[in-house]
Design a protein around this motif. Structure first.
Motif, PDB file in Angstrom:
ATOM      1  N   ALA A 116      -0.712   6.128  -6.923  1.00 18.68           N
ATOM      2  CA  ALA A 116      -1.926   6.967  -6.951  1.00 18.68           C
ATOM      3  C   ALA A 116      -1.540   8.439  -7.134  1.00 18.68           C
ATOM      4  CB  ALA A 116      -2.734   6.771  -5.668  1.00 18.68           C
ATOM      5  N   ARG A 117      -0.521   8.874  -6.392  1.00 16.52           N
ATOM      6  CA  ARG A 117      -0.054  10.260  -6.539  1.00 16.52           C
ATOM      7  C   ARG A 117       0.495  10.496  -7.944  1.00 16.52           C
ATOM      8  NH1 ARG A 117       3.084  10.584  -0.709  1.00 16.52           N
ATOM      9  NH2 ARG A 117       1.324  11.333   0.521  1.00 16.52           N
ATOM     10  N   PHE A 143       0.818  -1.225   0.000  1.00 15.17           N
ATOM     11  CA  PHE A 143       0.000   0.000   0.000  1.00 15.17           C
ATOM     12  C   PHE A 143       0.846   1.267   0.000  1.00 15.17           C
ATOM     13  CE2 PHE A 143      -4.450  -0.366  -0.584  1.00 15.17           C
ATOM     14  CZ  PHE A 143      -4.569  -1.741  -0.708  1.00 15.17           C
ATOM     15  N   ALA A 144       2.091   1.173   0.464  1.00 14.48           N
ATOM     16  CA  ALA A 144       2.994   2.323   0.295  1.00 14.48           C
ATOM     17  C   ALA A 144       3.234   2.546  -1.198  1.00 14.48           C
ATOM     18  CB  ALA A 144       4.298   2.077   1.034  1.00 14.48           C
ATOM     19  N   GLN A 177       0.092   4.046  -2.798  1.00 13.07           N
ATOM     20  CA  GLN A 177       0.012   5.500  -2.571  1.00 13.07           C
ATOM     21  C   GLN A 177       0.907   6.252  -3.554  1.00 13.07           C
ATOM     22  OE1 GLN A 177       1.956   7.242   0.865  1.00 13.07           O
ATOM     23  NE2 GLN A 177       0.121   8.450   1.300  1.00 13.07           N
ATOM     24  N   LYS A 178       2.136   5.768  -3.757  1.00 10.27           N
ATOM     25  CA  LYS A 178       3.065   6.435  -4.694  1.00 10.27           C
ATOM     26  C   LYS A 178       2.474   6.449  -6.098  1.00 10.27           C
ATOM     27  CE  LYS A 178       7.434   5.524  -2.430  1.00 10.27           C
ATOM     28  NZ  LYS A 178       8.301   4.402  -2.181  1.00 10.27           N
TER      29      LYS A 178
END
Ligand code: AMP
Length: 143
Positions: free
Chosen positions: A75-76, A68-69, A72-73
């Motif tokens: 997604a950004r 999930f880290a 997040q990267k």
């Protein structure tokens, strides 16, 4: 009925082994990130842990934090790459939920005001568009 188990002949395991090609965005020791060939929206990306599991239900919890880290990267990065208004993150478990490939993966889809998602596993995108979109996301990840 017996619990379904991981089958290493699934298409993402084959991509991980390099047996079939993908439009790759990023890879490290934990994950591979590539374009969904039947995108539900422009820039639909998949984040796939290398550790084998069918889905979230049988995954090692130790895999989920790092996964999930990366989500997040990505997604950004997709938000930036496509100047999107938002990002949808989806993950399916077993056929009843809509899962079609049985190696854990997370969908990351840039979203635009007023534009609905296309159907799941719908139409194939042109390879040149997928390559172009992968390039845009790679660039956004690097900056
Ligand atoms: P799920 O239904 O959550 O298992 O999602 C599987 C996703 O994989 C779907 O969105 C498909 O469009 C996508 N897909 C299937 N085959 C490939 C492939 N060879 N390369 C990239 N994406 C794929």
């Amino acid at each position: 009925m017996a619990e379904a188990t991981y089958d290493s002949s699934n298409i993402f395991a084959r991509i991980l082994r390099g047996e079939i090609p993908s439009h790759r965005v990023y890879e490290d020791e934990a994950v591979i990130v590539f374009m969904d060939v039947m995108p539900q929206g422009q820039g639909h990306t998949l984040v796939v842990p290398k550790a084998p599991s069918r889905n979230l239900l049988d995954a090692d919890p130790a895999v989920l934090g790092p996964l999930f880290a990366h989500v997040q990267k990505v997604a950004r990065a997709v938000k930036k790459a496509f100047d999107a208004d938002g990002v949808t993150v989806m993950q399916f478990n077993e056929p009843a939920s809509g899962q079609t490939v049985f190696h854990l993966h997370v969908h990351v889809i840039p979203r635009f005001e007023g534009i609905p998602l296309k159907p799941h596993s719908g139409q194939m995108e042109k390879p040149e568009i997928l390559a172009q979109n992968a390039g845009k996301i790679r660039m956004a990840l690097a900056n």
